[in-house]
Write a protein that holds these residues in place. Sequence first.
Motif: not given
Length: 198
Positions: A31, A34, A40-41
């Motif tokens: 997190s 990102t 996004t991952k």
Amino acid sequence: MTTKSDRTKQFILEKVAPVFNKNGYFGTSMSDITEATGLTKGAIYGNFKNKEDLAYYSFYFNVSYVMEKLRAITEIRENSIHQLLGISEFYKYDYLAKLEFGGCPILNVGVDANHTNLKLHKAVKQVIKKIQGSIFLILEEGIKRKEIKPEVNAKEFSSVMFSLIEGGVFMSMTMKDNSYLRNMMNHLDNVIQKELKN
């Protein structure tokens, strides 16, 4: 010409490398990554194999500043004593400003990865060996040109010099007091002028 993939990787490293440097490998979550990038991952792992891979390249991104500066110092100063003093001057003044961005990546990753991440720890050792090797070559060349005393043990002093630098960095970071590194570099300058100079 750089590709879109290259530009994306560069962008990710620019955003994530400081996060890894401040938080460490285990302290940096997906997190965090990102959030720092706004990606996004899936986008992250589309450019890097995994978190370890990203941390590895982030480390080299963080140390590239140091390596480039040290290379520039040795290129613009021909005399070996001036090169050694230039390295000291870099750490005394320029490098201190970088400590505000999370500290020394060599020290941070060296401690963080010592028993937890073999790949990162190996990368730190390689960087240390490269910097010490550069100092060694300066000393060897200085001895050949009779700028440095012939009895100086280049291998031993290159190790001592780097240890003094990192010791000063550690104390300044830990105590949040820049005088530790400045004082250590002043001591190093004195040693270079009085004990090394021919």
